[in-house]
Write an enzyme that holds these catalytic residues in place. Structure first.
Site, PDB file in Angstrom:
ATOM      1  N   LYS A  32       0.834  -1.200   0.000  1.00  0.00           N
ATOM      2  CA  LYS A  32       0.000   0.000   0.000  1.00  0.00           C
ATOM      3  C   LYS A  32       0.868   1.249   0.000  1.00  0.00           C
ATOM      4  CE  LYS A  32      -3.951   1.875   2.657  1.00  0.00           C
ATOM      5  NZ  LYS A  32      -4.821   1.603   3.835  1.00  0.00           N
ATOM      6  N   SER A 109      -9.553   1.184   2.981  1.00  0.00           N
ATOM      7  CA  SER A 109      -8.761   2.005   2.091  1.00  0.00           C
ATOM      8  C   SER A 109      -7.623   1.244   1.407  1.00  0.00           C
ATOM      9  CB  SER A 109      -8.166   3.178   2.882  1.00  0.00           C
ATOM     10  OG  SER A 109      -7.249   2.711   3.885  1.00  0.00           O
ATOM     11  N   SER A 133      -9.834  -1.113   7.133  1.00  0.00           N
ATOM     12  CA  SER A 133      -9.295  -0.963   5.785  1.00  0.00           C
ATOM     13  C   SER A 133      -8.622  -2.193   5.205  1.00  0.00           C
ATOM     14  CB  SER A 133      -8.312   0.219   5.746  1.00  0.00           C
ATOM     15  OG  SER A 133      -9.001   1.429   5.912  1.00  0.00           O
TER      16      SER A 133
END
Length: 386
Positions: A32, A109, A133
């Site tokens: 990420k 996310s 997330s």
């Protein structure tokens, strides 16, 4: 790499070495874009952060641990802006496409890491989990998602959102590679089994009856003692979610105050609105939320001290379509936080995985006492042998 799913950030490739052998050898790692990786910028899903980033010269220690365990880095992944959403959208870099159902949101996310794993472009998706997330996109994309015990993994060189909730976290397509990840990052082994699996009636009553029945039938397949309880806390789910959201907004504002004050126009309107909400919270409201968290954490500690594991639905409702309106997306986010906040408030680990024998995309979660991450994996293997 051809990425028709918009899982990865469009950065030029840089050489990121890894050990030729180790427990993660042969597994591809997607990271990420909140973690620093040498040779790449870190954008956190925001154009202004990207412009100010520069190319990093050092790699986040947790990422380095995975590389030294043999994982092969394949790219940095898309994220909701500032990691401050559960939907998967991003006005700067676009919404990744859900490989399991392209009409649905991918969840966020850690959207890009989830999509990369679900699309077969990576074997390990490294992300973060603050308000869900990892667990939410794992559930939507049919993956295993692990939120570790808070504070158990190295979070240096990771851009924060709400530090008292933030944890580095992972997704894989099945349980076995996740078990290997747990070992590689140093989670202590666990040979013990819980005395029982606890089913909180108030939580299962919030989801569709047929789905709840399927989940409970799946739990019974493990031939482990099952106990039911009216609730796991004296607080309602709504009160816990409200306290969680208050703390989240306060800490998110503190983490992003400088960016907001310098360049408010480069933040998407919905994200900016949440940041403004955090800036307007009064001190007593925040103190009350922290008091609720402390009391709830004590209740959970006493409950889980009995060597039980709590079973939970990962999602509160079916994910909306990617073109759903703001009201539908907000309703989904709010409903899911009612369930996802429990791990954040308590600091306890949670492991989400597709429920065996359930029709459609049903994700079951196990919540355990702090530092029982590997025990959750042992229970999951009984419930869903790969």
């Amino acid at each position: 790499m051809q990425d028709r799913w918009n899982a990865f950030m469009p950065y030029p490739d840089a050489d990121v070495g890894h050990a030729p052998t180790g427990p993660l050898a042969g597994l591809r790692l997607a990271v990420k874009d909140l973690f620093d990786v040498a040779g790449y910028p870190t954008a956190a899903g925001n154009a202004a952060v990207l412009a100010a980033s520069g190319i990093k010269t050092a790699t986040a220690p947790l990422v380095q641990t995975l590389l030294e365990a043999g994982a092969c880095f394949v790219g940095k992944t898309n994220t909701d802006e500032l990691a401050y959403s559960l939907i998967g959208g991003n006005v700067h870099f676009g919404m990744p496409r859900n490989p399991r159902d392209p009409d649905l949101i991918p969840g966020g996310s850690s959207s890009g890491s989830a999509v990369a794993v679900a699309a077969g472009l990576a074997d390990i998706g490294l992300g973060t989990d603050t308000s869900g997330s990892i667990r939410l996109p794992a559930a939507i994309n049919g993956l295993v998602g692990w939120r570790p015990t808070h504070g158990s993994l190295d979070y240096r060189a990771l851009r924060p959102l709400a530090p008292s909730f933030d944890v580095p976290a992972f997704m894989t397509r099945s349980l076995e590679p996740m078990a290997a990840v747990m070992s590689a990052v140093g989670m202590p082994a666990a040979n013990d089994r819980p005395s029982s699996i606890l089913i909180p009636e108030d939580i299962f009553e919030t989801i569709d009856d047929a789905v709840a029945d399927e989940m409970i039938a799946s739990l019974r397949s493990a031939a482990m003692p099952i106990r039911r309880t009216d609730a796991i806390s004296s607080f309602s789910l709504g009160d816990l979610a409200s306290a969680f959201t208050t703390i989240l907004q306060k800490e998110a504002w503190e983490s992003n105050k400088t960016l907001f004050e310098r360049a408010p126009g480069v933040i998407a309107p919905d994200i900016a609105a949440r940041l403004r909400s955090g800036s307007r919270l009064d001190d007593e409201e925040v103190r009350a939320a922290y008091r609720i968290r402390k009391l709830f954490s004590g209740e959970i500690d006493r409950l889980l001290r009995e060597n039980v594991v709590v079973a939970l639905p990962t999602l509160a409702m079916r994910p909306p379509k990617r073109d759903a309106g703001p009201e539908s997306l907000a309703a989904f986010r709010s409903a899911c936080i009612n369930l996802l906040c429990l791990s954040g408030l308590s600091g306890c680990p949670q492991l989400a995985f597709p429920a065996a024998g359930c029709a459609g995309n049903v994700s079951l979660s196990l919540l355990g006492a702090q530092s029982t991450d590997r025990m959750l994996m042992n229970v999951a293997r009984q419930l869903r042998p790969d």
